[in-house]
Scaffold this active site. Sequence first.
Site, short mmCIF file in Angstrom:
data_model
loop_
_atom_site.label_atom_id
_atom_site.label_comp_id
_atom_site.label_asym_id
_atom_site.label_seq_id
_atom_site.Cartn_x
_atom_site.Cartn_y
_atom_site.Cartn_z
N GLY A 82 2.11 2.11 5.30
CA GLY A 82 3.56 1.39 5.92
C GLY A 82 4.08 2.21 7.00
CD GLU B 73 2.80 5.77 -5.75
OE1 GLU B 73 2.36 5.37 -4.54
OE2 GLU B 73 3.03 4.45 -6.61
CD GLU C 113 6.42 -5.86 -2.11
OE1 GLU C 113 7.26 -4.77 -2.94
OE2 GLU C 113 7.24 -6.84 -2.08
N GLY D 95 0.82 -1.40 -0.46
CA GLY D 95 0.52 -0.61 0.18
C GLY D 95 0.75 1.45 -0.22
CB SER D 96 -0.22 4.72 1.21
OG SER D 96 -0.46 4.31 2.18
CB CYS E 45 3.14 -0.39 -7.05
SG CYS E 45 4.02 -1.59 -7.80
P1 NAD Z 1 -3.16 2.77 1.37
O1 NAD Z 1 -2.13 2.89 1.55
O2 NAD Z 1 -4.30 4.04 1.29
O3 NAD Z 1 -4.22 0.72 1.86
C1 NAD Z 1 -3.25 -0.43 1.77
C2 NAD Z 1 -4.24 -1.43 2.63
O4 NAD Z 1 -4.34 -0.35 4.11
C3 NAD Z 1 -6.03 -1.58 2.09
O5 NAD Z 1 -6.14 -2.16 2.61
C4 NAD Z 1 -6.23 -0.59 3.43
O6 NAD Z 1 -7.11 -0.81 4.42
C5 NAD Z 1 -5.26 -1.05 4.53
N1 NAD Z 1 -4.99 0.36 5.92
C6 NAD Z 1 -5.29 1.72 5.76
N2 NAD Z 1 -4.81 2.10 6.80
C7 NAD Z 1 -4.75 1.50 7.48
C8 NAD Z 1 -3.80 1.37 8.85
N3 NAD Z 1 -3.87 2.59 9.55
N4 NAD Z 1 -3.83 0.44 9.59
C9 NAD Z 1 -3.73 -1.04 8.76
N5 NAD Z 1 -4.02 -1.19 7.43
C10 NAD Z 1 -4.74 0.12 6.97
O7 NAD Z 1 -3.13 2.11 0.11
P2 NAD Z 1 -3.93 2.12 -1.55
O8 NAD Z 1 -4.10 3.62 -1.56
O9 NAD Z 1 -4.81 1.07 -0.96
O10 NAD Z 1 -2.96 1.92 -2.62
C11 NAD Z 1 -2.37 2.47 -2.92
C12 NAD Z 1 -0.90 2.71 -2.82
O11 NAD Z 1 -0.45 1.13 -2.82
C13 NAD Z 1 -0.24 3.40 -3.78
O12 NAD Z 1 1.09 3.93 -2.79
C14 NAD Z 1 0.85 2.39 -4.62
O13 NAD Z 1 2.15 2.46 -4.74
C15 NAD Z 1 1.23 1.36 -3.44
N6 NAD Z 1 0.75 -0.10 -3.96
C16 NAD Z 1 2.04 -0.35 -3.83
C17 NAD Z 1 2.56 -2.28 -4.49
C18 NAD Z 1 4.12 -2.81 -4.51
O14 NAD Z 1 4.19 -3.66 -4.50
N7 NAD Z 1 5.14 -2.22 -3.99
C19 NAD Z 1 1.61 -2.64 -5.25
C20 NAD Z 1 0.23 -1.89 -5.49
C21 NAD Z 1 0.38 -1.13 -4.46
#
Ligand code: NAD
Length: 477
Positions: free
Chosen positions: A229, A379, A246, A224-225, A280
Amino acid sequence: MKSNFIANQHLASASGQTLEVIDPSDGLPFEQIQRSQASDIDLAVTAARSAFKGPWGRLNAAERGRLLMALSRKVAEHADELAALEQRDCGKPTRQAAADAAALVRYFEFYAGSCDKFHGETIPYQNGYSVLTWREPHGVTGPVIPWNYPMQIFGRSVGGALAAGNSCVVKPAEDACLSLLRVAELAAQAGFPAGTINVVTGLGHEVGDALARHPGIDHISFTGSPRVGTLIQQVAAERHCPVTLELGGKSPQVVFEDADLDAAVPVILNAIVQNSGQTCSAGSRVLIHRPIYESLLARLGTAFAGLRAGPAGLDLDLGPLIRASQLERVSGFLHQARGDGIETVSQGQVVAQAPSGGYYQAPVLLRDVPVDHRLAQEEVFGPVLSAMAFDDEDHAVALANATDFGLVAGVWTRDGARQLRMARRIRSGQVFINNYGAGGGVELPFGGVKSSGYGREKGFEALLGFTTLKTVAIHHG
Ligand code: NAD
């Protein structure tokens, strides 16, 4: 209404609260999912622990492999259904949704084959000793999954975790749960013991946070973001729980004057257009050798002008973005670009059939983006490609490395020595030479450096992260 899937059963959240599922193609709700809380995570962790200590944990490696292969076949049988679910949930064009379902099949197939080929070592030590290492599962893993490629990321994180012998409590993104709830059902039908794969839906700061804090989660695989992270790492650090991160990227495609531009142009285009730029590893910066800067921009400009965005079912070049806030975010970047005098080379169009409530963004090509501008640093997560010129190899490396991210890079040149020099000097987890794999490559270890995260998923390498190493030293004289 969709339920959580815990211990091979459909369960409503304890609170009884739900969330609406929105179709990004028209902005209308069409389904509901559970808005789970900490007590639901607790139930799922208990189920996963029993599976790990019981019927799942007792299986040998070959038996785990057979189950994963059975799941791969089940997913293949239901690929159209899964693709349709994810298409509506995430707004993916038909070809992309089908490709994601095919990747899920392949992840389970790959990890099925890995189970009984992954092993420890013996280590030469002092006379009178035999030393061996065992690769042991962590126990219960917690994959936290984003909305951009739910099936693919489930495949790689859950596939690797199961191959290594862990059980899983999966937290999908609130915008993209439907396909994953169905895959968990298919896993039960394929014969996975109750509690091996559990899926609990809800909001990140509620149920995601509860998962990260739960003392029964032995390893977290977060995709995720960077912002979330960091939060996950902080929470996990409280109890020394290992984490694989990731995160995002601002990946460069570096094009030298000797490149095969006929090959490069469609790949550069696809690397930013795929999944509407919500990838990503999107190739979101194109760095162009000055002698070909204008001619390549002209070619890319013509290609951009021909791109069309529209409802997922029309299977155009791009579908909608995932949600209204994502569209606002991307338009905010473009608004700022205009205000800062950044020139647009060309842009595609949103087709007339696109419903007004959908979240559509035409793809945009920008030129001469200053290296310190937000558009060259952050991003966007939308179909926006920033072009900049470089003078020589050193300049290209400096620009390629000039962001906080380091996930993927592409290098286009026919000069073999330069290919290797560039691959060595660019700081990123993957470098593609004369090709680009935005999100692809089940077999290829994947992950980042710097703010793109750490640890690796995909390929055999992932199994290192999904296990812990035990060293056994035997003194036998
Ligand atoms: P996000 O970080 O908002 O959410 C990712 C996940 O985390 C979701 O399931 C969300 O519900 C959960 N989450 C949110 N807040 C949380 C918290 N406080 N505690 C625990 N979990 C929580 O990201 P997004 O908007 O869903 O996805 C986009 C981001 O993911 C982009 O930055 C993208 O680059 C990244 N991404 C990375 C990869 C990789 O493999 N490197 C792959 C896909 C996406």
